[in-house]
Design a protein around this motif. Sequence first.
Motif, mmCIF file in Angstrom:
data_model
loop_
_atom_site.group_PDB
_atom_site.id
_atom_site.type_symbol
_atom_site.label_atom_id
_atom_site.label_comp_id
_atom_site.label_asym_id
_atom_site.label_seq_id
_atom_site.Cartn_x
_atom_site.Cartn_y
_atom_site.Cartn_z
ATOM 1 N N PHE A 1 10.875 13.690 4.885
ATOM 2 C CA PHE A 1 10.958 12.381 4.635
ATOM 3 C C PHE A 1 10.386 11.502 5.992
ATOM 4 O O PHE A 1 9.915 10.237 5.670
ATOM 5 N N TYR A 2 10.836 11.826 7.133
ATOM 6 C CA TYR A 2 10.205 11.241 8.281
ATOM 7 C C TYR A 2 8.734 10.793 8.131
ATOM 8 O O TYR A 2 8.412 10.120 9.061
ATOM 9 N N ILE A 3 8.042 12.147 7.849
ATOM 10 C CA ILE A 3 6.768 11.840 7.939
ATOM 11 C C ILE A 3 6.007 10.765 7.195
ATOM 12 O O ILE A 3 4.972 10.265 7.718
ATOM 13 N N ASN A 4 6.778 10.134 6.092
ATOM 14 C CA ASN A 4 6.374 8.904 5.468
ATOM 15 C C ASN A 4 6.208 7.726 6.223
ATOM 16 O O ASN A 4 5.632 6.743 6.008
ATOM 17 N N VAL A 5 7.188 7.689 7.378
ATOM 18 C CA VAL A 5 7.509 6.446 8.155
ATOM 19 C C VAL A 5 6.260 5.951 8.919
ATOM 20 O O VAL A 5 5.702 4.842 8.649
ATOM 21 N N PRO A 6 5.606 6.699 9.898
ATOM 22 C CA PRO A 6 4.090 6.188 10.305
ATOM 23 C C PRO A 6 3.378 5.902 9.660
ATOM 24 O O PRO A 6 2.548 4.937 9.752
ATOM 25 N N ILE A 7 3.009 6.924 8.734
ATOM 26 C CA ILE A 7 1.964 6.707 7.678
ATOM 27 C C ILE A 7 2.131 5.494 6.960
ATOM 28 O O ILE A 7 1.348 4.558 6.742
ATOM 29 N N GLY A 8 3.153 5.167 6.559
ATOM 30 C CA GLY A 8 3.738 4.051 5.585
ATOM 31 C C GLY A 8 3.420 2.720 6.378
ATOM 32 O O GLY A 8 2.785 1.785 6.089
ATOM 33 N N ALA A 9 3.761 2.732 7.727
ATOM 34 C CA ALA A 9 3.728 1.695 8.623
ATOM 35 C C ALA A 9 2.155 1.089 8.837
ATOM 36 O O ALA A 9 1.741 0.010 8.903
ATOM 37 N N VAL A 10 1.374 2.164 8.914
ATOM 38 C CA VAL A 10 -0.021 1.883 9.119
ATOM 39 C C VAL A 10 -0.464 1.457 7.931
ATOM 40 O O VAL A 10 -1.440 0.506 7.661
ATOM 41 N N ALA A 11 -0.183 2.153 6.796
ATOM 42 C CA ALA A 11 -0.892 1.847 5.419
ATOM 43 C C ALA A 11 -0.417 0.307 5.146
ATOM 44 O O ALA A 11 -1.302 -0.502 4.608
ATOM 45 N N ILE A 12 0.713 -0.220 5.507
ATOM 46 C CA ILE A 12 0.880 -1.608 5.299
ATOM 47 C C ILE A 12 0.268 -2.453 6.210
ATOM 48 O O ILE A 12 -0.214 -3.416 5.383
ATOM 49 N N ALA A 13 -0.035 -2.242 7.422
ATOM 50 C CA ALA A 13 -0.833 -2.981 8.204
ATOM 51 C C ALA A 13 -2.210 -3.036 7.737
ATOM 52 O O ALA A 13 -2.921 -4.141 7.410
ATOM 53 N N LEU A 14 -2.816 -2.047 7.207
ATOM 54 C CA LEU A 14 -4.118 -2.032 6.694
ATOM 55 C C LEU A 14 -4.175 -2.526 5.224
ATOM 56 O O LEU A 14 -5.252 -3.220 4.920
ATOM 57 N N ALA A 15 -3.215 -2.402 4.539
ATOM 58 C CA ALA A 15 -3.044 -2.822 2.986
ATOM 59 C C ALA A 15 -3.197 -4.514 3.374
ATOM 60 O O ALA A 15 -3.924 -5.304 2.491
ATOM 61 N N ALA A 16 -2.413 -4.939 4.125
ATOM 62 C CA ALA A 16 -2.503 -6.546 4.431
ATOM 63 C C ALA A 16 -3.880 -7.130 4.822
ATOM 64 O O ALA A 16 -4.022 -8.240 4.450
ATOM 65 N N ARG A 17 -4.574 -6.254 5.271
ATOM 66 C CA ARG A 17 -6.014 -6.690 5.993
ATOM 67 C C ARG A 17 -6.989 -6.399 4.968
ATOM 68 O O ARG A 17 -7.891 -7.339 4.825
ATOM 69 N N TRP A 18 -6.916 -5.280 4.194
ATOM 70 C CA TRP A 18 -8.150 -4.916 3.307
ATOM 71 C C TRP A 18 -7.819 -5.128 1.907
ATOM 72 O O TRP A 18 -9.068 -5.163 1.097
ATOM 73 N N LEU A 19 -6.708 -5.055 1.391
ATOM 74 C CA LEU A 19 -6.531 -5.379 -0.100
ATOM 75 C C LEU A 19 -6.848 -6.717 -0.482
ATOM 76 O O LEU A 19 -6.597 -7.723 0.189
ATOM 77 N N PRO A 20 -7.612 -6.909 -1.457
ATOM 78 C CA PRO A 20 -7.981 -8.383 -1.978
ATOM 79 C C PRO A 20 -6.626 -8.956 -2.335
ATOM 80 O O PRO A 20 -5.938 -8.339 -3.176
ATOM 81 N N GLY A 21 -6.621 -10.224 -2.334
ATOM 82 C CA GLY A 21 -5.569 -11.090 -2.585
ATOM 83 C C GLY A 21 -6.109 -11.548 -4.036
ATOM 84 O O GLY A 21 -7.074 -11.365 -4.529
ATOM 85 N N ARG A 22 -5.047 -12.297 -4.562
ATOM 86 C CA ARG A 22 -5.542 -13.003 -5.949
ATOM 87 C C ARG A 22 -5.297 -14.606 -5.711
ATOM 88 O O ARG A 22 -4.011 -14.966 -5.310
ATOM 89 N N PRO A 23 -6.529 -15.451 -5.832
ATOM 90 C CA PRO A 23 -6.091 -16.923 -6.095
ATOM 91 C C PRO A 23 -4.968 -17.294 -6.801
ATOM 92 O O PRO A 23 -4.835 -16.760 -7.914
ATOM 93 N N ALA A 24 -4.510 -18.679 -6.300
ATOM 94 C CA ALA A 24 -3.293 -19.006 -7.030
ATOM 95 C C ALA A 24 -3.784 -19.571 -8.458
ATOM 96 O O ALA A 24 -2.914 -19.204 -9.318
ATOM 97 N N GLU A 25 -4.847 -19.784 -8.567
ATOM 98 C CA GLU A 25 -5.307 -20.374 -9.893
ATOM 99 C C GLU A 25 -5.492 -19.189 -10.811
ATOM 100 O O GLU A 25 -5.648 -19.584 -12.070
#
Length: 471
Positions: A166-190
Amino acid sequence: MNRWRAMSVALVAGFMTLLDVSIVNVALPSIRSGLHLSSGELQWVLSGYALTFGLLLVPAGRFGDAHGRRNAFIAGLAAFTLSSAAAGVATGPTWLIAARLAQGAAAGVVNPQVSGLIQQLFDPPERGRPFGLLGATIGISTAVGPLLGGLLIQAFGAADGWRWIFYINVPIGAVAIALAARWLPGRPAEARERESLDPVGVSLLGVGVVLLLLPLVQERSWPGHGKWLLALAAVVVLAGFVLWERRFGRRATSVIDLSLFRVRSYALGALVGLFYFGGFTSIFFTFTLLLQNGLHYTALLAGLATTPFALGSAAASAIGGRAVNRYGRPLVVTGLILVVAGLAATVAALHFVPGTGAGWATAVPLLVAGLGSGLVISPNQALTLSEVPVRRAGSAGAVLQTGQRIGTAIGIAAVGSMFFNQLAYNGGSWDLAFRASLWVTIAFVVVALIAAITDVLWPVVNPDPAGTNRG
């Protein structure tokens, strides 16, 4: 925006959440002794994850379709990371079970966004490779789970090594969250849908899925036949869900577009996935029981024994992803035939080499089955979703994965029941029990094969209707 960067972080998250389906198998003896779990509590640790995973897939996929996949992905991944940490520090059965239920729910939020992002980021002719990678992720994460679990328990000790799965997911998840916020496309409000998320449909589907999965995941813990009344109730509730969706879909966007099941590639592909996962994932459940409980393998050796399947699946998935556009459904048929042949050869190998040599005797047959698996999961994923409109990609992928989770629960219940019944009948012969249960596994794969052959032989009337791929 680099779409392959976005794909990489999505696949890492998908791998991590799907890994937790099987990685716990080899850790169950350590968890049981460490926290003094009863057999019923241990069942909830294993199956509770699958229950909440399957419950959240469709509503989360619908939410991502309507309001954007990046925020849903990040929220689900953050919840998964936190619940993994909570599972690692659990001090008792109730704590661990609650953390596993939360993990499964979070995984159910993350996974439909992955298939939805593929539909969003890639045009139809380009989707073979990313869907191949997704299929490889699904297959390899499940197959490699016992090995990785065994390595972690070997490295950190039998007493507390299980916490590190279970612990192994924590550092991987933290890095993935930071990269997702940067790299995943958002969706315009409209571009976001203003209409209802169909709360009645979501509620009916959720109740139906729980009623269907609960007696399956508790098959060994609840004695008697009364539990199967819940499955009958599930049929009634799901029938009500279908009626509601037809009515609601005439005036708004329903949680599941039932018209998708009129598309042959989607309907038969979902059926292939349901029955194949019924057989595929049960292999690791019963094989691990044979090796650890019956033959007294260590967690590491039990994990190593499943490695040939994982290696074959990894190699064939890469080929299947590239070849699916050229060969189509016959590639899936070929893969299923190889799986049946490999599993039948496994039965034969265990007949001629019983006892502690089982790990070596089954290496080549499991390699063949793994090669077949790689030609099933990746191509079937791509073919099943090939004609789905982009605007319904998340919910369509979620329905596909819900079928896979239901298939997994049905398979483990049916195969596990045969395994333990034969174990009692044969006076404790783990080898005979495993071989008998493997024939049930093969039966599930054969049904998937029949569905795939039906798709090949069924005449194509309109293989690429205008606009179906672009939404």
